[in-house]
Motif scaffolding. Structure first.
Motif, PDB file in Angstrom:
ATOM      1  N   ALA A  75       0.904  -1.111  -0.062  1.00  0.00           N
ATOM      2  CA  ALA A  75      -0.062   0.150  -0.045  1.00  0.00           C
ATOM      3  C   ALA A  75       1.049   1.150   0.192  1.00  0.00           C
ATOM      4  O   ALA A  75       1.857   1.359   0.833  1.00  0.00           O
ATOM      5  N   GLY A  76       0.598   2.060  -0.956  1.00  0.00           N
ATOM      6  CA  GLY A  76       1.771   3.351  -1.159  1.00  0.00           C
ATOM      7  C   GLY A  76       2.868   3.108  -1.214  1.00  0.00           C
ATOM      8  O   GLY A  76       3.806   3.915  -1.283  1.00  0.00           O
ATOM      9  N   HIS A  77       3.246   1.887  -1.873  1.00  0.00           N
ATOM     10  CA  HIS A  77       4.581   1.331  -2.249  1.00  0.00           C
ATOM     11  C   HIS A  77       5.560   1.973  -0.999  1.00  0.00           C
ATOM     12  O   HIS A  77       6.545   2.247  -1.491  1.00  0.00           O
ATOM     13  N   VAL A  78       5.159   1.719   0.240  1.00  0.00           N
ATOM     14  CA  VAL A  78       6.050   1.899   1.297  1.00  0.00           C
ATOM     15  C   VAL A  78       6.885   0.699   1.238  1.00  0.00           C
ATOM     16  O   VAL A  78       6.753  -0.424   0.780  1.00  0.00           O
ATOM     17  N   VAL A  79       8.367   0.978   1.824  1.00  0.00           N
ATOM     18  CA  VAL A  79       9.451   0.255   1.834  1.00  0.00           C
ATOM     19  C   VAL A  79       9.511  -0.161   3.359  1.00  0.00           C
ATOM     20  O   VAL A  79      10.038   0.569   3.952  1.00  0.00           O
ATOM     21  N   ASP A  80       9.632  -1.538   3.270  1.00  0.00           N
ATOM     22  CA  ASP A  80       9.870  -2.140   4.634  1.00  0.00           C
ATOM     23  C   ASP A  80      11.099  -3.311   4.263  1.00  0.00           C
ATOM     24  O   ASP A  80      11.562  -3.172   3.272  1.00  0.00           O
ATOM     25  N   ALA A  81      11.509  -3.944   5.271  1.00  0.00           N
ATOM     26  CA  ALA A  81      12.454  -5.133   5.093  1.00  0.00           C
ATOM     27  C   ALA A  81      12.114  -6.085   3.985  1.00  0.00           C
ATOM     28  O   ALA A  81      13.070  -6.388   3.130  1.00  0.00           O
ATOM     29  N   ALA A  82      11.035  -6.481   4.054  1.00  0.00           N
ATOM     30  CA  ALA A  82      10.630  -7.561   2.951  1.00  0.00           C
ATOM     31  C   ALA A  82      10.686  -6.974   1.529  1.00  0.00           C
ATOM     32  O   ALA A  82      10.908  -7.689   0.641  1.00  0.00           O
ATOM     33  N   THR A  83      10.148  -5.467   1.493  1.00  0.00           N
ATOM     34  CA  THR A  83      10.386  -4.935   0.186  1.00  0.00           C
ATOM     35  C   THR A  83      11.867  -4.960  -0.362  1.00  0.00           C
ATOM     36  O   THR A  83      12.113  -5.094  -1.351  1.00  0.00           O
ATOM     37  N   LEU A  84      12.615  -4.381   0.517  1.00  0.00           N
ATOM     38  CA  LEU A  84      14.249  -4.207   0.298  1.00  0.00           C
ATOM     39  C   LEU A  84      14.678  -5.626  -0.286  1.00  0.00           C
ATOM     40  O   LEU A  84      15.467  -5.837  -1.175  1.00  0.00           O
TER      41      LEU A  84
END
Length: 205
Positions: A75-84
């Motif tokens: 949602a909102g292309h937020v960046v967390d550890a899984a995204t990174l």
């Protein structure tokens, strides 16, 4: 234009034009034959970091088939550890040649982040985490001159690309040595068009 310098971005823009003109061809590469070809490995040419919004499916709006895109959506292309971790996997192990951060108009997550800034309206549950991650980008966008929700959303895409570089040495090094290009882009819900907002470090010739 960045699209003049990287075949991957031009390929995505061409796909978006086909979709806009109702002459999509991507479905032809989503059937049983293509599925069988990909059963043992994958080699996507681009990574799309986008919003989870059901109206913004990257494979469809760019008119691509199975195995063409590696897509990470929050949602909102937020960046967390899984995204990174997902982004680094696409860059370091799958060899994508392009990173696209795809925002869109009418983003509810950006609206939630704006609500935090303007009205101290903090959502409940884990939606709060999303809104609070976006809120600093809302403030930064306004300092950069953005006034409308669409302009704020576009700037948020740019800042997300910046954040990927800041948080990941894998991404930053790939951009610096020219093995990967990157684009921050915006999708229009009403027209279906994708617009380039900013590009960074084109793919080496």
């Amino acid at each position: 234009m960045f699209s003049d310098q990287t075949p991957a971005w031009e390929k995505l823009l061409e796909g978006n034009r086909r979709w806009l003109e109702d002459r999509s061809t991507g479905a032809g590469n989503r059937g049983a034959v293509r599925r069988a070809e990909l059963s043992q490995s994958q080699a996507p040419f681009a990574l799309v970091v986008g919003c989870s919004d059901s109206r913004v499916p990257a494979e469809i709006l760019f008119d691509q088939g199975l195995g063409d895109l590696f897509v990470v959506r929050t949602a909102g292309h937020v960046v967390d550890a899984a995204t990174l971790g997902s982004v680094e996997y696409a860059v370091a192990h799958l060899g994508v040649s392009l990173i696209v951060v795809l925002g869109h108009e009418g983003c509810g997550a950006v609206a939630a982040g704006t609500g935090v800034v303007d009205n101290a309206a903090v959502p409940a549950g884990y939606v709060r985490d999303i809104a609070e991650r976006i809120a600093p980008d809302v403030l930064r966008a306004r300092l950069d001159g953005a006034t409308t929700p669409s302009e704020i959303s576009a700037r948020h895409s740019v800042y997300t690309l910046d954040l990927l570089r800041e948080r990941s040495s894998v991404v930053d090094n790939a951009l610096r040595d020219g093995t990967v290009g990157a684009v921050a882009a915006q999708y229009c819900l009403s027209t279906g068009a994708v617009t380039e907002i900013r590009a960074a470090v084109p793919v080496a010739a």
